[in-house]
Design a protein around this motif. Structure first.
Motif, PDB file in Angstrom:
ATOM      1  N   ILE A  34     -40.782 -15.171 -28.031  1.00 44.58           N
ATOM      2  CA  ILE A  34     -40.462 -15.343 -28.976  1.00 44.58           C
ATOM      3  C   ILE A  34     -41.555 -15.035 -30.606  1.00 44.58           C
ATOM      4  CG2 ILE A  34     -42.241 -17.355 -28.862  1.00 44.58           C
ATOM      5  CD1 ILE A  34     -40.337 -19.202 -30.447  1.00 44.58           C
ATOM      6  N   ASP A  35     -41.527 -14.902 -32.156  1.00 47.35           N
ATOM      7  CA  ASP A  35     -41.727 -14.212 -32.779  1.00 47.35           C
ATOM      8  C   ASP A  35     -41.254 -15.512 -34.088  1.00 47.35           C
ATOM      9  OD1 ASP A  35     -38.935 -13.842 -34.130  1.00 47.35           O
ATOM     10  OD2 ASP A  35     -39.141 -12.267 -33.517  1.00 47.35           O
ATOM     11  N   ALA A  36     -41.856 -15.400 -35.397  1.00 44.03           N
ATOM     12  CA  ALA A  36     -42.034 -16.374 -36.519  1.00 44.03           C
ATOM     13  C   ALA A  36     -40.897 -16.659 -36.931  1.00 44.03           C
ATOM     14  CB  ALA A  36     -43.607 -16.207 -37.239  1.00 44.03           C
ATOM     15  N   ALA A  37     -39.732 -15.662 -36.026  1.00 45.57           N
ATOM     16  CA  ALA A  37     -38.311 -15.603 -37.490  1.00 45.57           C
ATOM     17  C   ALA A  37     -37.699 -16.705 -36.591  1.00 45.57           C
ATOM     18  CB  ALA A  37     -38.379 -14.254 -37.121  1.00 45.57           C
ATOM     19  N   ASN A  38     -37.902 -17.255 -35.238  1.00 42.59           N
ATOM     20  CA  ASN A  38     -37.337 -18.196 -34.724  1.00 42.59           C
ATOM     21  C   ASN A  38     -36.250 -18.764 -35.252  1.00 42.59           C
ATOM     22  OD1 ASN A  38     -36.680 -19.966 -31.850  1.00 42.59           O
ATOM     23  ND2 ASN A  38     -36.478 -17.487 -30.644  1.00 42.59           N
ATOM     24  N   ASP A  39     -34.747 -19.437 -34.844  1.00 44.20           N
ATOM     25  CA  ASP A  39     -34.726 -20.068 -35.703  1.00 44.20           C
ATOM     26  C   ASP A  39     -34.636 -21.940 -35.167  1.00 44.20           C
ATOM     27  OD1 ASP A  39     -32.679 -19.706 -33.732  1.00 44.20           O
ATOM     28  OD2 ASP A  39     -30.410 -19.785 -34.975  1.00 44.20           O
ATOM     29  N   ARG A  40     -34.889 -21.752 -33.990  1.00 39.80           N
ATOM     30  CA  ARG A  40     -34.722 -22.932 -33.442  1.00 39.80           C
ATOM     31  C   ARG A  40     -36.130 -23.793 -33.220  1.00 39.80           C
ATOM     32  NH1 ARG A  40     -31.355 -24.983 -33.288  1.00 39.80           N
ATOM     33  NH2 ARG A  40     -30.864 -23.620 -35.229  1.00 39.80           N
ATOM     34  N   ASN A  41     -37.018 -22.797 -33.948  1.00 37.72           N
ATOM     35  CA  ASN A  41     -38.474 -23.513 -33.627  1.00 37.72           C
ATOM     36  C   ASN A  41     -38.811 -23.463 -34.830  1.00 37.72           C
ATOM     37  OD1 ASN A  41     -41.821 -22.946 -33.246  1.00 37.72           O
ATOM     38  ND2 ASN A  41     -41.583 -20.966 -34.578  1.00 37.72           N
ATOM     39  N   GLU A  42     -37.998 -22.459 -36.662  1.00 42.90           N
ATOM     40  CA  GLU A  42     -38.133 -22.971 -37.648  1.00 42.90           C
ATOM     41  C   GLU A  42     -37.616 -24.470 -37.674  1.00 42.90           C
ATOM     42  OE1 GLU A  42     -36.603 -20.495 -41.340  1.00 42.90           O
ATOM     43  OE2 GLU A  42     -35.117 -20.769 -39.669  1.00 42.90           O
ATOM     44  N   ALA A  43     -36.188 -24.673 -37.000  1.00 44.10           N
ATOM     45  CA  ALA A  43     -34.577 -25.907 -37.320  1.00 44.10           C
ATOM     46  C   ALA A  43     -36.120 -26.876 -37.134  1.00 44.10           C
ATOM     47  CB  ALA A  43     -33.981 -25.816 -36.929  1.00 44.10           C
ATOM     48  N   GLN A  44     -37.060 -27.254 -35.423  1.00 48.10           N
ATOM     49  CA  GLN A  44     -37.550 -27.958 -35.227  1.00 48.10           C
ATOM     50  C   GLN A  44     -38.914 -28.312 -36.773  1.00 48.10           C
ATOM     51  OE1 GLN A  44     -37.629 -29.943 -33.245  1.00 48.10           O
ATOM     52  NE2 GLN A  44     -39.202 -30.802 -32.190  1.00 48.10           N
ATOM     53  N   TRP A  45     -39.710 -27.555 -36.499  1.00 52.14           N
ATOM     54  CA  TRP A  45     -40.534 -27.842 -38.071  1.00 52.14           C
ATOM     55  C   TRP A  45     -40.145 -28.377 -38.983  1.00 52.14           C
ATOM     56  CZ3 TRP A  45     -46.274 -26.198 -38.541  1.00 52.14           C
ATOM     57  CH2 TRP A  45     -45.948 -25.743 -39.845  1.00 52.14           C
TER      58      TRP A  45
END
Length: 523
Positions: free
Chosen positions: A96-107
């Motif tokens: 995973i990197d900082a551009a991951n869209d699932r990670n972003e959506a959760q935040w």
């Protein structure tokens, strides 16, 4: 007449620039001067807020519960091998990197929810209603906000604390982990002193936050903080107050019609016939077999199945895992859409799917919209939190008493002579078996440490991890080892210096104008 428009500013931290509440069932602009003038309006706004613990979107929030909590652990695979899903794989396989869209959506969506709760609290705090009602509604909203912050801090570490409606030009930086936990516990402590017990609510309102829910979340947070004494105290209070009990049969929890029963402490309500309701529970489809018109995501590892078998735990095995070619618990005549034995291996990494999210065919709504509730906190978890807190303090007697209550329900013997690390590990194994596919596994193995003080996850993942070696060197599972569309060496990329937290989304760092800093190791 004053009209203030609700919006989410780019960073999502303020979440609202005004107090239009969007509280209608499908999102309607509310004129602020005409709202929060009666108890009925304040009560309605509080009830509607419950849908935003997921920000009314199953995809962004609940999806992460199983992507991170289970598929990024030794319990699960991404599973679906007939569609490309690079951002899902990146989370589960630790690329995973900082551009991951699932990670972003959760935040983003967690902060949207926090903004919604803050806005609603502001409106209620100024309302001309009885003080007792006002205190209860705000206590409920503080519980919901606390849950969101708990999810934020255990995923990303220290995060910005946003406790009021802010303007878009405000860019708060990250608070420390200790500051976030301290604030959550303070809010929950206040709420626990105000909220009714579950039994005091009318039956139709037992979805609402209760005193027991606040105490339970305080116990869980105390475990994450390794404050064993407080975790024991909070869990023991819930046990002693006797508002909850185990269902006599483990299977009762996973019936389609189960709603806020005696074991349930906090559930997310689903289904258009319920209030407050999310549209429906998509996970009855998402986590089901492609052989049964499901999407096949987050399939279950043979490693988890082996854990049940090694314990002789046939009851929880059957009610946790639907397995290829075997009868489905509670739906023995179920077959795949083409008549093959359920759940039918079809484009799946492991042909094992969650029974906890399965709806028997005879009970599936004709419109396909499942009303299966999501169980967030339940009494078995309280007993195991109590057992863990006591075991970590070398209080073997009370630890074993609570552990035994959970095991007795599924007819498993408990060695009442266990002490020390043997007892600690027995409690940890029990948490895996009891709570599998309820979203806690990753967070447990991250927070647990072995006898040498090393996080348990470090021994499972990485090039020398036992879970990686099992899959690449030991396993002969006919499904997992022959379907390498999803890599068999899941977890080999895990780096203990990086992956104890997820990356702060790059977009949010940029939009914060540098006030939010990245977690170590991510770019």
């Amino acid at each position: 007449m004053k009209r203030i428009t609700y919006f989410i500013y780019a960073l999502i931290l303020a979440a609202t620039a005004g107090c239009d509440l969007d509280q209608g069932p499908y999102g309607s602009s509310i004129v602020s001067d005409e709202f929060y003038t009666t108890d009925e309006q304040c009560n309605g706004a509080t009830q509607v807020a419950y849908r935003y613990i997921n920000y009314s979107s199953w995809w962004e929030i609940l999806n992460w519960r199983y992507l991170a909590g289970e598929a990024s652990s030794d319990n699960g695979w991404i599973g679906n091998t007939y569609q490309p899903h690079p951002t899902y794989d990146a989370a589960a396989h630790y690329t995973i990197d900082a551009a991951n869209d699932r990670n972003e959506a959760q935040w983003i969506n967690l902060y949207k929810s926090i903004g919604r709760f803050n806005s609603t609290m502001e409106g209620i705090s100024k309302a001309p209603i009885a003080d007792a009602s006002k205190r209860q509604y705000i206590a409920e909203l503080k519980f919901l906000r606390a849950w969101c912050y708990f999810d934020l801090v255990r995923n990303w570490g220290g995060v910005p604390l946003v406790l009021q409606v802010l303007s878009p030009d405000k860019h708060p930086g990250r608070n420390t982990v200790q500051e976030v936990y301290a604030h959550i516990l303070n809010d929950l402590n206040e709420s626990a002193g105000i909220l009714p017990k579950k039994s005091a609510y009318p039956a139709a309102e037992r979805f609402r936050a209760s005193r027991g829910a606040a105490l339970t979340l305080m116990a869980k947070i105390s475990l994450y903080m390794e404050d064993w004494a407080k975790a024991e105290t909070y869990a023991q209070t819930v046990i002693t107050e006797a508002e909850y009990d185990l269902e006599p049969e483990f299977s009762a929890l996973w019936q389609y019609t189960y709603r806020n029963g005696q074991e349930s402490i906090f559930e997310i309500m689903n289904g258009s016939s319920q209030v407050p309701a999310l549209p429906y529970n998509e996970f009855a489809v998402m986590l089901n077999s492609p052989g049964d018109a499901g999407w096949g995501y987050y399939s279950i590892t043979s490693d988890l199945e082996n854990a049940y078998k090694s314990e002789g735990d046939s009851t929880r095995l059957q009610w946790t895992i639907n397995r290829h070619g075997l009868p489905v618990a509670g739906d023995p005549n179920a077959t795949s859409f083409d008549g093959r034995p359920f759940p039918a291996q079809a484009h799946s990494k492991s042909a094992r799917f969650s029974r906890k999210h399965y709806v028997p065919k005879s009970q599936r709504p004709s419109n396909g919209r499942s009303a299966l509730n999501d169980k967030i906190l339940r009494f078995a978890d309280v007993l195991l939190m109590h057992a863990e807190a006591c075991a970590m303090q070398q209080k073997s007697g009370p630890a074993l008493t609570s552990l035994r209550r959970v095991r007795d329900r599924v007819d498993l013997e408990t060695d009442m002579g266990l002490t020390g690390w043997a007892l600690i590990n027995a409690v940890r194994k029990e948490r895996r078996l009891e709570l599998a596919y309820e979203g806690d596994r990753l967070y447990d193995i991250r927070r647990w440490k072995d006898a040498n003080g090393v996080p348990v996850i470090n021994g499972l993942f990485g090039p020398n991890g036992t879970f990686v070696k099992y899959n690449t060197e030991t396993s002969t599972d006919p499904f997992e080892t022959t379907n390498n569309t999803e890599a068999q060496n899941k977890g080999i990329n895990y780096d203990p210096d990086i992956h104890s937290l997820w990356p702060i989304p790059a977009s949010q760092i940029l939009l914060s104008e540098g006030s939010v800093k990245q977690n170590p190791g991510y770019f």
